[in-house]
Design an enzyme around this catalytic site. Sequence first.
Site, PDB file in Angstrom:
ATOM      1  CG  HIS A 128      -2.230  -0.573   1.056  1.00 29.14           C
ATOM      2  ND1 HIS A 128      -3.391   0.097   1.328  1.00 29.14           N
ATOM      3  CD2 HIS A 128      -2.598  -1.786   0.599  1.00 29.14           C
ATOM      4  CE1 HIS A 128      -4.423  -0.684   1.062  1.00 29.14           C
ATOM      5  NE2 HIS A 128      -3.967  -1.844   0.618  1.00 29.14           N
ATOM      6  CD  GLU A 181      -6.665  -1.498  -3.140  1.00 29.00           C
ATOM      7  OE1 GLU A 181      -5.599  -0.837  -3.080  1.00 29.00           O
ATOM      8  OE2 GLU A 181      -6.716  -2.719  -3.007  1.00 29.00           O
TER       9      GLU A 181
END
Length: 321
Positions: A38, A106
């Site tokens: 991430h 995302e």
Amino acid sequence: MVEYGCFLSTEEFGPADLVEQARMAEQAGFQSLWISDHFHPWNDEQGQSPFVWSVIGALSEAVSLPIGTAVTCPTVRMHPAVVAQAAATSAVMTNGRFRLGVGSGEALNEHIFGDAWPPAHVRLEMLEESIQVMRQLFTGKEVNHSGPHYTVQNARLYTVPDEPVPIDISGFGPQATALAARVGDGYITMMPEVSMVEQFRKGGGGGKPVSGGTKVCYGHDRDECVRTVHRLWANQLLPGEMGQVLPSPRHFEQLEPLITEDMVSQNVVCGDDVDEHVGALAAFADAGFDRVYVNQIGPDQRGFFDFYRTKVLPQLQEGVR
């Protein structure tokens, strides 16, 4: 035999803690590691987000377990040629014990340079082309590629493993699962759904590995565990496509009131009931998964590893529910 692994959370822990958790995982009897990739955590309470490739380098020296990303998005924030170099180096450092898990990503992580966030079908097109680019680079030969989404000119990886890095594809719906079946070396999904495993197998996945992951919160006070999960990981219970389209941690925080502690209690394994923990992981095995990874939410990592070493893993390895 189903393989049970430990899922390391870069959203919740810094590099030193992740390396120590990997050591404890190996000592506890876990057979492999997953690590998330991430740029941002899902909310500020989680509070971390180290660069995963640096952490993998440290893990390769600290433990002998196989390592995989779950998952890397090789399409927007990082060009697939750069991801290929990072993955190839990771495979060399782990003596071939690295698998690259990829997904369509995302907005939370991928829009940070101001790029438009494409619709789902375009993201899957980009993912498929990125896999094509990376596989060409894993050969160690010079690559020139001109496609609808990526251009590569005179690119060659000089540091490559003896065998190409396996690429596992994440999928939570039929289109992504079909892509995984068609071009992946394995399949990743986060729910123990027999139908998804069957689609992957019948669509071309055959005997390739199917991997799944789940989060738990071990502790003696179940109510406190529920509160910990609600504080740190309420986002995982948000429905629909919100996880893919919301652009920042504060947007996830704005939706946290939609998730109640009762919802957490009903959907996440909390506490120290051995049967609940064993049952949650065995559900993946029953659904046809080959590898199951578990992540401990919250600070009691040592207690979690002791609990799994003495109570949970022995039952799972014996096939006892």
